[in-house]
Every structure is written in structure tokens, then in C-alpha cells.
Design a protein around this motif. Structure first.
Motif, PDB file in Angstrom:
ATOM      1  N   TYR B 227       0.831  -1.207   0.000  1.00 33.93           N
ATOM      2  CA  TYR B 227       0.000   0.000   0.000  1.00 33.93           C
ATOM      3  C   TYR B 227       0.866   1.258   0.000  1.00 33.93           C
ATOM      4  O   TYR B 227       0.489   2.279  -0.553  1.00 33.93           O
ATOM      5  CB  TYR B 227      -0.864  -0.046   1.257  1.00 33.93           C
ATOM      6  CG  TYR B 227      -1.992   0.936   1.304  1.00 33.93           C
ATOM      7  CD1 TYR B 227      -3.036   0.852   0.406  1.00 33.93           C
ATOM      8  CD2 TYR B 227      -2.034   1.927   2.273  1.00 33.93           C
ATOM      9  CE1 TYR B 227      -4.095   1.740   0.471  1.00 33.93           C
ATOM     10  CE2 TYR B 227      -3.083   2.820   2.350  1.00 33.93           C
ATOM     11  CZ  TYR B 227      -4.116   2.723   1.443  1.00 33.93           C
ATOM     12  OH  TYR B 227      -5.167   3.606   1.511  1.00 33.93           O
TER      13      TYR B 227
ATOM     14  N   TRP C 195      -8.935  -8.528   8.808  1.00 32.61           N
ATOM     15  CA  TRP C 195      -9.888  -8.188   7.766  1.00 32.61           C
ATOM     16  C   TRP C 195      -9.843  -6.692   7.434  1.00 32.61           C
ATOM     17  O   TRP C 195      -9.891  -6.290   6.269  1.00 32.61           O
ATOM     18  CB  TRP C 195     -11.305  -8.590   8.189  1.00 32.61           C
ATOM     19  CG  TRP C 195     -12.353  -7.989   7.320  1.00 32.61           C
ATOM     20  CD1 TRP C 195     -12.828  -8.478   6.144  1.00 32.61           C
ATOM     21  CD2 TRP C 195     -13.032  -6.757   7.542  1.00 32.61           C
ATOM     22  NE1 TRP C 195     -13.759  -7.637   5.622  1.00 32.61           N
ATOM     23  CE2 TRP C 195     -13.908  -6.569   6.453  1.00 32.61           C
ATOM     24  CE3 TRP C 195     -12.991  -5.797   8.557  1.00 32.61           C
ATOM     25  CZ2 TRP C 195     -14.735  -5.460   6.358  1.00 32.61           C
ATOM     26  CZ3 TRP C 195     -13.803  -4.685   8.453  1.00 32.61           C
ATOM     27  CH2 TRP C 195     -14.672  -4.521   7.368  1.00 32.61           C
ATOM     28  N   THR C 199      -8.997  -4.940   3.873  1.00 34.27           N
ATOM     29  CA  THR C 199      -9.966  -4.079   3.197  1.00 34.27           C
ATOM     30  C   THR C 199      -9.418  -2.687   2.927  1.00 34.27           C
ATOM     31  O   THR C 199      -9.524  -2.169   1.823  1.00 34.27           O
ATOM     32  CB  THR C 199     -11.253  -3.973   4.039  1.00 34.27           C
ATOM     33  OG1 THR C 199     -11.762  -5.286   4.235  1.00 34.27           O
ATOM     34  CG2 THR C 199     -12.287  -3.123   3.348  1.00 34.27           C
ATOM     35  N   VAL C 200      -8.803  -2.091   3.944  1.00 35.89           N
ATOM     36  CA  VAL C 200      -8.383  -0.691   3.807  1.00 35.89           C
ATOM     37  C   VAL C 200      -7.243  -0.551   2.797  1.00 35.89           C
ATOM     38  O   VAL C 200      -7.114   0.486   2.139  1.00 35.89           O
ATOM     39  CB  VAL C 200      -8.018  -0.086   5.182  1.00 35.89           C
ATOM     40  CG1 VAL C 200      -6.568  -0.305   5.534  1.00 35.89           C
ATOM     41  CG2 VAL C 200      -8.320   1.406   5.187  1.00 35.89           C
ATOM     42  N   SER C 209     -15.423 -11.838   4.610  1.00 34.46           N
ATOM     43  CA  SER C 209     -16.179 -10.698   4.087  1.00 34.46           C
ATOM     44  C   SER C 209     -17.449 -10.547   4.908  1.00 34.46           C
ATOM     45  O   SER C 209     -17.968 -11.523   5.438  1.00 34.46           O
ATOM     46  CB  SER C 209     -16.499 -10.882   2.601  1.00 34.46           C
ATOM     47  OG  SER C 209     -17.243 -12.046   2.400  1.00 34.46           O
ATOM     48  N   PRO C 210     -17.941  -9.312   5.034  1.00 36.41           N
ATOM     49  CA  PRO C 210     -19.058  -9.040   5.943  1.00 36.41           C
ATOM     50  C   PRO C 210     -20.336  -9.721   5.493  1.00 36.41           C
ATOM     51  O   PRO C 210     -20.559  -9.900   4.288  1.00 36.41           O
ATOM     52  CB  PRO C 210     -19.196  -7.523   5.888  1.00 36.41           C
ATOM     53  CG  PRO C 210     -18.649  -7.146   4.553  1.00 36.41           C
ATOM     54  CD  PRO C 210     -17.547  -8.126   4.279  1.00 36.41           C
ATOM     55  N   LYS C 216     -21.857  -4.711   6.158  1.00 32.37           N
ATOM     56  CA  LYS C 216     -21.556  -4.288   4.795  1.00 32.37           C
ATOM     57  C   LYS C 216     -21.478  -2.771   4.694  1.00 32.37           C
ATOM     58  O   LYS C 216     -20.643  -2.225   3.968  1.00 32.37           O
ATOM     59  CB  LYS C 216     -22.624  -4.828   3.839  1.00 32.37           C
ATOM     60  CG  LYS C 216     -22.486  -6.321   3.652  1.00 32.37           C
ATOM     61  CD  LYS C 216     -23.367  -6.877   2.564  1.00 32.37           C
ATOM     62  CE  LYS C 216     -23.072  -8.380   2.441  1.00 32.37           C
ATOM     63  NZ  LYS C 216     -23.845  -9.016   1.384  1.00 32.37           N
ATOM     64  N   SER C 219     -18.204  -1.744   6.022  1.00 35.52           N
ATOM     65  CA  SER C 219     -17.173  -2.076   5.039  1.00 35.52           C
ATOM     66  C   SER C 219     -17.090  -1.023   3.948  1.00 35.52           C
ATOM     67  O   SER C 219     -16.005  -0.622   3.539  1.00 35.52           O
ATOM     68  CB  SER C 219     -17.479  -3.419   4.372  1.00 35.52           C
ATOM     69  OG  SER C 219     -17.705  -4.407   5.311  1.00 35.52           O
ATOM     70  N   VAL C 220     -18.273  -0.609   3.479  1.00 40.09           N
ATOM     71  CA  VAL C 220     -18.302   0.385   2.413  1.00 40.09           C
ATOM     72  C   VAL C 220     -17.580   1.655   2.867  1.00 40.09           C
ATOM     73  O   VAL C 220     -16.754   2.224   2.144  1.00 40.09           O
ATOM     74  CB  VAL C 220     -19.751   0.678   1.982  1.00 40.09           C
ATOM     75  CG1 VAL C 220     -19.843   1.955   1.187  1.00 40.09           C
ATOM     76  CG2 VAL C 220     -20.279  -0.488   1.159  1.00 40.09           C
ATOM     77  N   MET C 223     -13.848   0.967   2.894  1.00 42.47           N
ATOM     78  CA  MET C 223     -13.271   0.933   1.549  1.00 42.47           C
ATOM     79  C   MET C 223     -13.082   2.338   1.001  1.00 42.47           C
ATOM     80  O   MET C 223     -12.048   2.665   0.434  1.00 42.47           O
ATOM     81  CB  MET C 223     -14.210   0.180   0.603  1.00 42.47           C
ATOM     82  CG  MET C 223     -14.150  -1.317   0.759  1.00 42.47           C
ATOM     83  SD  MET C 223     -15.489  -2.035  -0.201  1.00 42.47           S
ATOM     84  CE  MET C 223     -16.005  -3.300   0.933  1.00 42.47           C
ATOM     85  N   LEU C 224     -14.124   3.166   1.163  1.00 44.27           N
ATOM     86  CA  LEU C 224     -14.023   4.536   0.667  1.00 44.27           C
ATOM     87  C   LEU C 224     -12.883   5.257   1.363  1.00 44.27           C
ATOM     88  O   LEU C 224     -12.130   6.015   0.743  1.00 44.27           O
ATOM     89  CB  LEU C 224     -15.349   5.275   0.868  1.00 44.27           C
ATOM     90  CG  LEU C 224     -16.490   4.736   0.011  1.00 44.27           C
ATOM     91  CD1 LEU C 224     -17.783   5.464   0.340  1.00 44.27           C
ATOM     92  CD2 LEU C 224     -16.175   4.912  -1.470  1.00 44.27           C
ATOM     93  N   ALA C 225     -12.721   4.999   2.674  1.00 42.26           N
ATOM     94  CA  ALA C 225     -11.609   5.612   3.404  1.00 42.26           C
ATOM     95  C   ALA C 225     -10.280   5.144   2.812  1.00 42.26           C
ATOM     96  O   ALA C 225      -9.399   5.952   2.526  1.00 42.26           O
ATOM     97  CB  ALA C 225     -11.697   5.257   4.887  1.00 42.26           C
ATOM     98  N   GLY C 226     -10.152   3.832   2.620  1.00 42.77           N
ATOM     99  CA  GLY C 226      -8.905   3.288   2.078  1.00 42.77           C
ATOM    100  C   GLY C 226      -8.602   3.837   0.698  1.00 42.77           C
ATOM    101  O   GLY C 226      -7.467   4.184   0.385  1.00 42.77           O
TER     102      GLY C 226
ATOM    103  N   TYR D 194     -23.391  -2.301  -2.640  1.00 43.77           N
ATOM    104  CA  TYR D 194     -22.236  -2.835  -1.895  1.00 43.77           C
ATOM    105  C   TYR D 194     -21.223  -3.430  -2.875  1.00 43.77           C
ATOM    106  O   TYR D 194     -20.030  -3.121  -2.810  1.00 43.77           O
ATOM    107  CB  TYR D 194     -22.720  -3.892  -0.899  1.00 43.77           C
ATOM    108  CG  TYR D 194     -21.651  -4.814  -0.355  1.00 43.77           C
ATOM    109  CD1 TYR D 194     -20.737  -4.375   0.605  1.00 43.77           C
ATOM    110  CD2 TYR D 194     -21.552  -6.133  -0.794  1.00 43.77           C
ATOM    111  CE1 TYR D 194     -19.761  -5.212   1.093  1.00 43.77           C
ATOM    112  CE2 TYR D 194     -20.580  -6.979  -0.306  1.00 43.77           C
ATOM    113  CZ  TYR D 194     -19.691  -6.525   0.637  1.00 43.77           C
ATOM    114  OH  TYR D 194     -18.725  -7.357   1.126  1.00 43.77           O
TER     115      TYR D 194
END
Lengths: 275, 275, 275, 275
Positions: B227, C195, C199-200, C209-210, C216, C219-220, C223-226, D194
């Protein structure tokens, strides 16, 4: 001005008032109207989403339908009023937001004949882009405009990059089809191309993955390629943004040129010293 | 000029005419020819892809074969004409496009003996790169050239980066083999290296994933490393692109500032008029 | 000089000759020696990898062992000669390459007692970094140095970023443990943190996975943060590289300062005009 | 000064001493206290994590509980002392670290009534951010501040970008729901959204993946989009960081150039001496 106003027939005065409420957000009523609209858009999107969930739809189908009918009637009336109150009707109807406003109601009426089209109502979400105007957030609008402009200016380079990437993916995918042809997920070239794109973009679902040593070796090369060339769109947009930044910054005191770089000491258009 | 032209033997005049149609796009016929070529390339690529899909091939095998034969004959004739009409035959044959043109027909004739080689026909897609010339899109060509040049100039740095990454992946993969050796997907060092590359490039198929706590801990470190170092190729290409932007442009005659925008009339650093 | 040389005892003259062959690459023999070394390193790495593959090891175990013994003996002799011929023995032994050279032979002798340690031989790959010196590729060395320096200079910022990321991942992982605790893969906080990192960093194996809607949704967000904060290491390294670029570029004619930016017109150290 | 000190009542002198130990790190005791605190935070985080692992909890439940009680008592006393010794109590209590200090003990007392809330203790990790002050690492603090500031300044642009991305994901997700509605993982619009986010951020778990050719085609478009627009946050943050670098630095008194390196003695643009 005041006078002229008084002489106006009642009908035109009403039209003017409505126009200001619907299209502008500089009066109290106009703001309230816009916020009400935003709530309706969110509510409508939420309901379309919930309706698609079987367990919710089973219980609340009737509620969903009623709310949707009400919201759509409201949107239809609003759309009609927008056309009626604006002067330049053609310009509005074929503008970005005019088309969105129309597409926001069309699927409902279509769905009376073809039920599945109902889900196109989700396009209503695009009306949310009005949010910027609603809250009169100039800074937010500038930033949104900044992102859109940077992407638009980079778009030609990015399209060419994507064309290269697609040709590359098709060729790699075809090679993998020849190498791993018997394995599930590589049964045809289109399937293998799908895998190649999944890999080169580093998404990597894993629904299809190589099985033979040679296939794995090719995958490794593809991943390293994808990992390296992700730099290309990033480089393009970053360079563009660094350039665009200035447009929203200082402007020349003599000629009004507003494309002043951070390190500029003289206006590049008229040669005036930058303060 | 006109005269000289008239004295030319019929054969040479025809050659010149053909050369202009096939190689250039500045006449109406030349443009038509290029567009026709583009359509044939796309059609051919599409057919090779469809042929690899069993259900389509079962139904339409004969159609596919016939169209392919026709297109290949056309491409062969075209290739022959290119060699005949051009003066500097050697230069063309060993140029990038000359080789592509040859490789675009070779697999068909090969496939008469070794059927699987038929799919190499997909290499025809590379002929699509002529698209830039076909539509005479100077801006597009510049942008494509910009991307290719930036990548070429960064390539040495990127190769070194990939060498570092490969050494790193092999070492990490070997460690994982010792840690997770009994788990499926880590049975050998090559397998574990495959997993390491899948992880460090953030592709993450999930066909192989760590099972032991220690293995998971090592994976976490590897992911964080991947990353972070994705920044390296991006940084390289971005810096290169920013530079290219300037190199392609003008520079100030007084102070040597080479960051002169296209629309600049005065140097932004010293105020000198841009020539 | 010549004379002094003649008076040297035979032993010292040999030592000097050997030193030049082993440590330098400016003689024909020295170059040959280095290339031979590189081949041995690659061969050794290849054999260790192949040995870990059961089917190959079953067939060729004896060959592998013999080649390994020979290579290791050669490396041991070479290591001894390096220590003997160099003057400043301590400096070499504790230098980066000195340690690597030692670690390249240690695992073999260790593996006589503890078999599994054999795979540490893979560390020999690091000797490949000598490749830069071997081929005397100044440009490649500069580029490698460029990447390493940029990473070293950014390292403090990247460590802090990773610390933030770890704290963030632990907190998000704990939340997911509370939300999805019953689901496989989220049975404990360490598992959930694993996990969260998967994800990040956008690796996304999919081994965990959730399952719940709330999971979920979280998680979304993650993901957006990552997806957004991947910009941070990239930004750090890019800014660093843009700065470092110059170090390998021009240098001041008066004071020799070689940190001249592209847009510099005067040396920032002595004020001399940059040519 | 000394005198005044002597006249102070014993109680106040103690308070001052404690304040310096607890809040500052410029005395030996203060430093020791901070390091002790750091160890406790790490230990506490570690225990909460281990407690969540069933096999460890089964064996060591009592030890975990006892250590947790002791640490929490210490943290509670510390929190009380912090409030007592500081002058401006309100400012501390509602400061970032004041709230963190409170949240670090709250979950323990809450968990006496609602057991699950115990895991909120993980929030104690945020106290680790004090690490910067503890070790008095000015450079580290500057770098941390640099990252936070760059993210804060970019945040508005990034929020807008994420808003665009969310609208885009909802629309794409809805389209996929209509295309792949019968396939597991696409049974409702929220589920499909999702999936769209998992895909566009290049995470790609693979728990949900398209099955139909049309679905795969749409996925490919979505991946390419995600692969391209990852450039946007990167571009934003990079541009911001380059700017911050300059803002934090000096600027030339003559020409206003604000790109002055730390070691510069003359302005690189106009040659003026840097003060």
C-alpha cells in the motif's frame, strides 16, 4: 421598476414569483423549497432501494407505492412549473438538469407498462447534484467544479490510456485463453479478457484465477504491469490539477487574467507585475 | 511538376496513387480506405473472440471461417501492396507497424498446420493503433505520444523498482512457505511467491490466503508495504509527466524559465515578452 | 610506483590482484568473475525454489543437493578471500554487503542441523543487488539510489501514516467484531483487524467478508476511506521525488551545490547565476 | 521566584509538581510517567484483543480481568488527577485528549452492566497519539501535523469526490440489480451497491461477482472507471502537500518566491539573500 411591476398583469407576477422560488435559492421560500426537494429526492431514492429488498417489499409494498405515487406527482407538477415559469424553455429542457428532471419522472410512467423500468427511478439521485446550489455553498461548488474540470481536461489523455489498456487486456486475455483454456473461467477469449481487466486494475475478485504454473507466471507479470501503470492516470490528473489550482486563485489587476501560477511574478498575458 | 508527371510511365503513376491511398489519409479515397481498414480490424478481432466461445462457434463456425478467410486475403493483398508501393521497403518491413502488419496475417497461415495458433490473430488489434493517423487527430496523437514518452523515460526507474519488488516478493514468499508450508497454496516457494505478488500489488484474488495467525501477521505487514510503495511508480511517472509538459513547451529567452503556458504572452518569472 | 610494486613480496602482489578481481569490475577478469557470480546466485536461487516443489524434489533431490554444495563451497571460499584480500576487514564484515555475503552461506551450514533453515538460502538473492556494480551501469545505479533516497527521506512521514492506519484498523476491526462477531472470520478482534487491513489496503482477498447489512455498510465506509487515503503515501513520495530529482541534475559552477531546482535561476547556496 | 515558591501552601506546590509530571515530559519523572503510561496503553489494548480470542479467554479469563481492573483504576485515578491539577478544567475536559481520556475508562464501568461494551476499551489506543509528546519528537510531531493538515485542507474536495462516487455507485449498482437480479449477491439494490463500491475501490472481495456476459461487461467498465478516478484523491492530496511544503516555509523578501528550501541562503529566483 416598482411601478412597472405594479402594472404587470397578475399572471406574470405570479410566474415571476414562482420562478424565483423554484429556480433560485436567494429567498426564504426558495431555500425552503430546495430543502424540501432534497428531502423528497433522498426519500424517493431510499424507497426505490428498499422496494428492491424482498422482505421489506413483502411487508410494505402498499406504503412504498403510495409514497412513490405522491412524490412522482409532486415532481411532475414541479417539472411542469419549471417549464411554464422559465422564459427560455428550450434551453432548460435540453440542459443537463432539464434532462435529469425529465428522466426523474419518466421511469414511473413507463413502469405502468414495463414494471422493471421502475428501478430507473434511481436516476433521481442525480438531482442531488443540485445540492450545491441549494445550500448556496460557493466553496463547495468551486471544489466540485475544480474536480470536474480537472477530469474533463485530462479526459482525452485518459481515454487514450484506456484504449491502450483495453488492447493490452485483450491480447493478454487471449494468451491466457491459450494457456489456461481448459480451466473454468478461461473457456473463451471474452471470459479471459474479463479476467485480465479484473487483474490489471488490481480488483482481483478471485472468481477466476490461474491454475497452471505458466498461467500464474503470466498473471504475475500482468499484476506488476497493472501496479506500475496505475501511475499513468494518476500522473495525468495530478499534473492537470496542479495547473488548474491557480484558476481559482489570484487574478491580474490590469487585464483580469485569472490563470496566475503560484510562482508567477508577472502576468503571463499582459506582463503586469503580480501583487 | 505537372509535366514531369505526365512523362511518368503508367505503372509508376499507379504506384504513387496507391501509395497515397494506403499510407496517407490526406485524400478522400485514402480516408475511406483507412476507415474501411479499421472496420475490418474490429470485425476480425470480434470474430476471433466469438469463435473462442463454444456455443457461438458450434452454430456459426462456417460463417466465422469464411469471413476470416476473406479478411485475411484482404490483409495479405494490402500487405503486399504496401511493400510494392513504398520506396524504402526495408525500413517499412522492419518498422513497428510493418512487423504488426506481418504478424496480423501470419497466424492464419500458421493455423492451417497448427490450429491453436489461430488465436494469435488477436494481435491484429495492434493495427488499431493506426486509428490515430486515420482520423488525423493531431491532438490525440500528441497525447498518446505524451503518455508513451513519459512511460519510456520512466521505464528504467520502473524496471529497477520492479527488480526490488521481485527480490522482496521472493524473500517474503519464502518466509511464508516456511510459516504456512502445510496449507494449500503455499506448498512450494514458487506458489508462495505468486501469493506474495498477488498481495503486494493489492490484487488479492483470495485463491490463496494465509491461515495461521503468524501468516496473517506477515500478510498484514506485506499489505501495508504494498500500500505504501505503490507510491513509488506513481511518483516517478508524475514527476516525469510534469517535466515532459515543460520540455514540450517553449522557454523564456531572458531568464530561461521553461514553464511557459501555451497561451502565455509574457514570461511569468521575469516579465519578458514571449516570442 | 612501478618500482615499489616490483619490490612487493609475491604474497602481497597476489592479494592485490585478487582484491581487484573480486571487489572491482574494471578489469576483464573482474568483470568475468562478477558475471560468473551473478549466474551462480540466480542458479542457487532457482534450485532452492525448485527444491521446495515436491514433484521436482522427488526426482532430482540428489542433483539439487550436489549443486547446492558446490555453490556454497564456492561462496564460502569467495567470502574467505574477500576477508583476506581487503585491508579494512572490519568495515567490510559489518557493511551491508558483508552481512549479506555471510548470510548467503550461513543457512547451508545451519541446515545440516536444522533442515528447514535451508530455505533461508533464498536470502542469497539480495546479492543480486551487486548487479548494478557488475555491469557498471552508472545510470541504473543513480536511478536505484534515487528510489532508495526518496523512500528513505519519506520514511518518517510514511511510518507515522502507517501508525495512524494501524490505530484506525484496530478500532474499525473491533467495531466489526462487535457487529459481525458470530460470523466466521470475525470471531476475535485480531481476526477482524486482519480483515480491516485487507480491506483498507484494497487487497480484498475475500477469505473474510461481511455478512450483515450493518457490517456491509461499515465495510463500504472503510473501503471509501482506504480508497481516499491511498493518496497520502503517494503524495508524500511524489513531493519528495520532485524535490530529489534535481540532486542528480545540474550543479552550481561556483560552489558546487548540486541541489538546483528546475526553475532556479540563482544558486540557493552562493547566489551565483545558474547557467 | 524562589521566594514566592516558598510561601506557597504545601497543597498548591504538590499540585504544580503533579501537573508537571502528568502533563509535561520535560522532567525525568514526567518522562518516566509518560513511558509507563504508554506501556499500560499497549498492555491494555493487547489484553482486550486477547480476551476476544475464545481459546485464550477460556484459559486466562481471570488474569485478563484482574489486569484490566488494575489498569482501569490507574487510568481513572490519572484522569481525576489531570482534572484536579490543571487550572483550566473545562478546556481540558472538552479537548480532544480530554475526551479520549474519558472514553478510555467509560467502557469498563459500562461493561459492568452491558458486557459487550467492554470492547469499546479498544478506544484506549487513541491515547497512543500522545506518543509524539512523550518522546518529545518534534520532527515526528511536525510530520504528523503535516499529514493531518494536508488531509484537512483536502477534505472538502475529497468529500465532494466521495459524494460523486456514491451517486455513481448507487446508479451502477441499480443497473447491475436489473441485469443480474437473479444471481446471489445482487438480490436487492443495497446489495448491488455494496458490490459496486467493492469493485470501484478495487477491493474486489469476490464474495459477489457478476455471472452474465452483460454483467461482466458492465463490471469491466466499472473497474476501468475505478482504476482511472483513483487518480482524483491522489491528485488532490499531492497538490495540497506540495503547497503545504511551501506554506510552512519562508518566502523571499524581494520577489515573494515562497519555494525556499530549508538550506537555502539565496532566493533561487531573484538571487536575493534569504533572511
Amino acid at each position: 421598476m416598482e411601478r412597472e411591476h405594479n402594472y404587470m398583469p397578475e399572471r406574470i407576477r405570479w410566474k415571476r414569483k414562482l420562478f424565483r422560488i423554484i429556480f433560485k435559492a436567494d429567498t426564504k421560500l426558495g431555500k425552503l423549497f430546495d430543502i424540501f426537494l432534497l428531502v423528497l429526492i433522498l426519500l424517493s431514492t431510499f424507497i426505490v432501494m428498499m422496494e428492491s429488498v424482498r422482505i421489506f417489499d413483502a411487508k410494505l409494498h402498499k406504503v412504498f407505492v403510495i409514497v412513490e405515487v405522491i412524490i412522482t406527482i409532486f415532481f411532475t407538477v414541479e417539472y411542469a412549473l419549471r417549464i411554464i415559469t422559465i422564459k427560455n424553455k428550450k434551453d432548460y429542457i435540453f440542459s443537463f438538469f432539464g434532462i435529469i428532471d425529465f428522466l426523474a419522472i419518466l421511469p414511473f410512467y413507463l413502469s405502468l407498462f414495463i414494471p422493471i423500468t421502475k428501478y430507473f427511478l434511481i436516476i433521481r439521485m442525480l438531482r442531488m447534484l443540485r445540492i450545491f446550489r441549494i445550500l448556496n455553498l460557493m466553496d463547495f461548488m468551486n471544489d466540485g467544479y475544480f474536480i470536474v474540470t480537472a477530469l474533463k481536461n485530462s479526459s482525452r489523455k485518459i481515454y487514450i490510456f484506456l484504449l491502450f489498456l483495453m488492447i493490452f487486456s485483450v491480447i493478454v486475455g487471449s494468451m491466457m485463453f491459450m494457456v489456461e483454456g481448459d480451466r473454468e473461467g478461461f473457456e473463451s477469449i471474452p471470459q479471459s479478457v474479463y479476467w485480465a481487466v479484473v487483474t490489471v486494475t488490481t480488483v482481483g475478485y478471485g472468481d477466476v484465477s490461474p491454475g497452471t504454473p505458466l498461467g500464474k507466471f503470466l498473471s504475475v507479470l500482468l499484476m506488476l504491469a497493472g501496479y506500475s501503470i496505475i501511475a499513468v492516470p494518476t500522473g495525468i490528473v495530478t499534473a492537470e490539477m496542479r495547473n488548474k489550482r491557480q484558476e481559482l486563485g489570484k487574478s491580474c489587476s490590469r487585464c483580469g487574467n485569472n490563470d496566475i501560477d503560484d510562482d508567477a511574478r508577472f502576468c503571463k498575458i499582459c506582463g503586469e507585475k503580480v501583487v
